[in-house]
Design an enzyme around this catalytic site. Structure first.
Site, mmCIF file in Angstrom:
data_model
loop_
_atom_site.group_PDB
_atom_site.id
_atom_site.type_symbol
_atom_site.label_atom_id
_atom_site.label_comp_id
_atom_site.label_asym_id
_atom_site.label_seq_id
_atom_site.Cartn_x
_atom_site.Cartn_y
_atom_site.Cartn_z
ATOM 1 C CB SER A 1 -63.681 48.247 -9.327
ATOM 2 O OG SER A 1 -63.203 47.452 -8.260
ATOM 3 C CE1 TYR B 1 -62.371 52.637 -6.637
ATOM 4 C CE2 TYR B 1 -62.261 50.344 -5.933
ATOM 5 C CZ TYR B 1 -62.032 51.319 -6.898
ATOM 6 O OH TYR B 1 -61.476 50.979 -8.103
#
Length: 277
Positions: free
Chosen positions: A155, A168
């Site tokens: 990501s 995250y």
């Protein structure tokens, strides 16, 4: 308990083509993982789709001709079962790590240890264990001629922190280190290591799960954004990477919608040239 579901068939066509190359795609029951199964099947790959939800895997297998294998990849015993199943059923040329996800948007000081633990188990530990379990099979396939592939979907959160993203950010940054290190550790072997880092992708479940099932909050993530990425955009890139000539390695590809300049810089509203009314 892991469950194997038989394939619904294989793609017909030129037997000399690469339709007999086989890949494992994790997270195959939804979103980018599901779209990747479709994209790779469309380009001739035999696919083993892996996820926890057996019913969705079965439906995808019936539609695309993939093979489904239901397993929880945070469970080391189920990873071992998957590896044994793959070894018994044919060669393995590629592993596509898509499974993972985010939980929560708390500040560092308010972070939930339970959510952080889940993110590290799903995005880092499962990826490391599955890679270690399947690397011998990739080597065996590459030894027969050609090459093998390890592809990691990380990501842009791995590359840039943002408020509310700490857990995250940390998990994806740790996952990103795995392909970076593997590429060096496997140097000299015919095994390509690719990292694809998407930005904002509008899928049915990512934001919904991150925000605890709050549908209004999940849709607000994408509100007003002109043409956010969709799962098929990322899946097409994954298929391109795996289908590129064997001597070509896409080390790292960052893919974002035009409306997103950075994790924290997102245009909401129509995109138009400067000065245009």
């Amino acid at each position: 308990m892991a469950t194997s579901i038989s394939t619904a068939g294989s793609i017909s066509g030129d037997p000399a083509a690469e339709q007999h190359r086989r890949a494992v795609v994790t997270g195959a029951s939804t979103g980018i993982g599901e779209a990747t199964v479709r994209a790779l099947r469309a380009t001739g790959w035999d696919i083993v789709g892996v996820a926890r939800r057996e019913d969705r895997l079965q439906a995808l297998a019936a539609e695309t001709g993939s093979t489904a294998y239901a397993a929880d990849l945070t469970d080391s015993e189920q990873i071992a079962g998957l590896a044994a199943h793959l070894a018994e059923t044919g060669p393995l040329h590629a592993v596509v790590h898509v499974a993972g996800g985010a939980r929560g948007t708390e500040r560092v000081e308010d972070g939930s240890a339970e959510k952080w633990r889940w993110m590290f188990e799903a995005n880092v530990l499962a990826v490391q264990q599955l890679t270690a379990a399947l690397l011998p099979q990739l080597r065996a396939a590459a030894a027969g001629g050609g090459h093998a592939d390890l592809l990691f979907l990380t990501s842009t959160a791995a590359r840039q922190g943002y408020p509310g993203g700490s857990g995250y950010n940390a998990a994806k940054a740790a996952e990103s280190m795995i392909p970076q290190v593997l590429r060096q550790e496997l140097n000299g072997e015919p095994i390509r290591v690719t990292e694809i880092a998407p930005g904002l992708v509008h899928t049915e479940e990512f934001a919904l799960r991150r925000l605890g099932g709050d549908e209004v909050a999940a849709e607000a993530v994408y509100a007003g954004v002109e043409a956010p990425l969709v799962a098929e955009d990322v899946a097409d890139l994954i298929a391109y990477a795996l289908n590129a000539p064997g001597h070509v390695n896409l080390d790292l590809v960052v893919i974002r919608p035009v409306a997103q300049a950075a994790a924290h810089l997102l245009a909401r509203g129509p995109l138009r040239p400067r000065g245009e009314d």
